[in-house]
Design an enzyme around this catalytic site. Structure first.
Site, PDB file in Angstrom:
ATOM      1  N   LEU A   1     -17.335  -0.748  -7.897  1.00 61.47           N
ATOM      2  CA  LEU A   1     -18.145  -0.834  -6.835  1.00 61.47           C
ATOM      3  C   LEU A   1     -17.042  -1.792  -5.859  1.00 61.47           C
ATOM      4  CD1 LEU A   1     -21.969  -2.120  -8.226  1.00 61.47           C
ATOM      5  CD2 LEU A   1     -20.905   0.210  -7.375  1.00 61.47           C
TER       6      LEU A   1
ATOM      7  N   GLU B   1       0.668  -1.449   0.232  1.00 55.30           N
ATOM      8  CA  GLU B   1       0.309  -0.324  -0.042  1.00 55.30           C
ATOM      9  C   GLU B   1       1.028   1.210   0.128  1.00 55.30           C
ATOM     10  OE1 GLU B   1      -2.351   2.697  -0.002  1.00 55.30           O
ATOM     11  OE2 GLU B   1      -3.874   0.915  -0.451  1.00 55.30           O
TER      12      GLU B   1
ATOM     13  N   VAL C   1     -23.997   8.278  -9.139  1.00 50.19           N
ATOM     14  CA  VAL C   1     -23.813   7.961  -7.653  1.00 50.19           C
ATOM     15  C   VAL C   1     -23.144   9.160  -7.186  1.00 50.19           C
ATOM     16  CG1 VAL C   1     -23.288   6.435  -5.694  1.00 50.19           C
ATOM     17  CG2 VAL C   1     -24.184   5.333  -8.274  1.00 50.19           C
ATOM     18  N   ILE C   2     -21.690   9.299  -7.202  1.00 48.13           N
ATOM     19  CA  ILE C   2     -21.365  10.530  -6.370  1.00 48.13           C
ATOM     20  C   ILE C   2     -22.228  11.994  -6.325  1.00 48.13           C
ATOM     21  CG2 ILE C   2     -18.582  11.557  -5.818  1.00 48.13           C
ATOM     22  CD1 ILE C   2     -18.274   8.863  -7.447  1.00 48.13           C
TER      23      ILE C   2
ATOM     24  N   LYS D   1     -20.443   7.439   3.109  1.00 47.67           N
ATOM     25  CA  LYS D   1     -22.370   7.535   3.983  1.00 47.67           C
ATOM     26  C   LYS D   1     -22.051   7.648   5.571  1.00 47.67           C
ATOM     27  CE  LYS D   1     -21.793   4.990   0.325  1.00 47.67           C
ATOM     28  NZ  LYS D   1     -21.171   5.653  -0.769  1.00 47.67           N
TER      29      LYS D   1
ATOM     30  N   HIS E   1     -45.211  -8.295   9.882  1.00 44.95           N
ATOM     31  CA  HIS E   1     -45.678  -6.087   9.540  1.00 44.95           C
ATOM     32  C   HIS E   1     -45.848  -6.280  10.837  1.00 44.95           C
ATOM     33  CE1 HIS E   1     -48.792  -3.390   8.958  1.00 44.95           C
ATOM     34  NE2 HIS E   1     -49.468  -4.158   9.445  1.00 44.95           N
TER      35      HIS E   1
ATOM     36  N   VAL F   1     -21.448  20.607 -19.409  1.00 40.63           N
ATOM     37  CA  VAL F   1     -20.380  21.193 -19.309  1.00 40.63           C
ATOM     38  C   VAL F   1     -19.233  21.692 -20.205  1.00 40.63           C
ATOM     39  CG1 VAL F   1     -19.197  21.946 -17.180  1.00 40.63           C
ATOM     40  CG2 VAL F   1     -21.434  20.524 -16.798  1.00 40.63           C
TER      41      VAL F   1
END
Length: 467
Positions: free
Chosen positions: A320, A33, A183-184, A51, A445, A237
């Site tokens: 994703l 990384e 989405v973003i 989120k 329910h 744009v």
């Protein structure tokens, strides 16, 4: 030189999950990384912080606009953006710590630095203080993606920003302009709209979230418009110019070619992401990429170089996190000579706005274009008791089934807590259930999930009970 069975470049939800599965299968694993924390874009500057922001802003919005109707009288509510941001960072750090723990638990060797493939069995790792080289039998490329921009617009990270900078703002924008209604764009736009910003979304297509079922985009448009977001659909744009404290945005209406001008203090570029493969040394082993810059793989996610695999955002398909994780497990099990599978048609798309959105399987547009004989059933949340109780009545669930066999081919949802409840649809479709199969299952329910049952009843000879 240290030698490993598998070395993974990138520690996002594809890379670190693959490392865990490889270790579970008895392989000696290393993960590389380049940044100081594990988790990749998703954990550090993407899925998780976005989120957390969405959750916080939703609480504030409901407090301001709905709590009084529940009989909860709050005299004054204010946003402390710095404290809210700290809460987001605390959540991120907690999950980072969890990934660190999982690496230690599974005895995965973690290298910090930029990994470059020297040959198919050798990787050089350049860190801040030293450069080292490791040997490996197999390589998995899981380096993810980075924000894309338009050719004539530069993301300066100050006024013209990507999602990374948007999720770290220390102030609430007065006017946030968003380029892109995917989405973003809709997620981050809805965060700041709920916190009090004026938000303008400029979208090239005639619908939001254009890759999903058309009915979802139209309903999301209506819902977000009620929350105060303004939209400029079918606008291209053409330019964005930043000064010290503002951005001027120009766009062209695709129908009449008229130019539109907007001015705000920030402009979020949210037109998508592109694979990150810079300086990985792909050319050193003759590894092929396509016209989109994606690494080319076969059905086993192996590249044209034997023993070198790629997963997640750097290869074909939707970008994703959960797709990347599935592919990480898939490759680990292939390396261990198992026979895993991935059903790409049943990997869901999810949007965490309010209302939430999810789609799994084929859209109505795709099925009609393919000439399939279908039937549909839909049920609105305004007719669901649980939704009325919580005052979350925007949206619906649509079920698409084969007209002859009744097999469910697609389920498309927009409504409350959809991101958690869509899984029933995935399970049903994995086992090739019919709409009537689900319609005959007992659903508690009052629950939101009853809406799925009712939509399946609606698809089965229009038998919905509560509408």
């Amino acid at each position: 030189m240290e030698k490993y069975d598998v070395t993974i470049i990138g520690s996002g939800p594809g890379g670190y999950v693959s490392a865990i599965r490889c270790a579970q299968l008895g392989l000696k694993v290393a993960i590389i990384e380049r940044y100081s924390t594990l988790g990749g874009t998703c954990l550090n500057v993407g899925c998780i912080p976005s989120k957390a922001w969405l959750e916080a802003s939703e609480h504030y919005y409901k407090l301001k606009h709905q709590f009084e109707k529940f009989g909860i009288d709050v005299k004054e509510a204010n946003v402390d953006i710095l404290k809210m941001n700290q809460r987001v960072q605390d959540v991120v750090q907690e999950i980072i710590n969890g990934v660190d723990y999982l690496m230690k638990k599974n005895k995965v060797s973690v290298y910090e630095g930029h990994g470059t493939i020297r040959d198919k069995n050798t990787i050089e790792i350049k860190g801040e203080d030293k450069t080292e080289t490791i040997a490996t039998d197999k390589i998995i490329i899981a380096t993810g993606s980075k924000p894309a921009s338009l050719p004539n617009i530069e993301i300066d990270k100050k006024r013209i920003i990507s999602s990374t900078e948007a999720l770290a703002l220390g102030q609430i924008p007065e006017h946030l302009m968003v380029v892109g209604g995917g989405v973003i764009g809709v997620e981050i736009g809805s965060v700041f709209a709920r916190l009090g910003s004026k938000v303008s979304i400029v979208e090239y297509f005639d619908s939001l979230i254009a890759t999903m079922d058309g009915a979802l985009g139209h309903q999301l448009h209506r819902s977000l418009r009620k929350q105060g977001i303004e939209f400029y659909l079918e606008h291209k744009v053409t330019n964005a110019t930043a000064t010290d404290n503002k951005v001027e945005l120009k766009a062209e209406n695709l129908s009449d070619k008229k130019e539109m001008n907007l001015e705000g203090d920030y402009c979020l570029m949210a037109i998508g992401r592109k694979p990150y493969t810079a300086n990985l040394g792909l050319e050193n082993i003759g590894l092929e990429t396509n016209e989109k810059g994606q690494v080319t793989v076969n059905e086993n996610l192996e590249t044209n170089v034997k023993g070198v695999y790629a997963i997640g955002d750097v290869i074909r398909g939707a970008m994703l996190a959960h797709k990347a994780s599935e592919e990480g497990v898939f490759v680990a099990e292939r390396i261990a000579d198992q026979k895993p599978h991935i059903n790409y048609s049943l990997i869901p798309n999810i949007v965490y706005t309010q209302p939430e959105v999810a789609g799994v399987g084929l859209t109505e547009e795709e099925l009609k274009e393919a000439g399939r004989s279908i039937k549909t059933g839909s049920f609105p949340f305004k007719a669901n008791a649980r939704a009325k109780i919580s005052m979350d009545t925007d949206g619906f669930i649509k079920v698409i089934a084969d007209k002859e066999t009744d097999e469910i081919l697609g389920v498309h949802m927009i409504g409350p807590r959809i991101a958690d409840s869509y899984t029933e649809a995935v399970v049903a479709m994995e086992f090739r259930a019919s709409a009537e199969d689900v319609a005959r299952m007992s659903h508690g329910h009052p629950t939101f999930s009853e809406t799925f049952k009712e939509a399946c009843l609606a698809a089965t000879e229009d038998r919905a009970l509560h509408i």
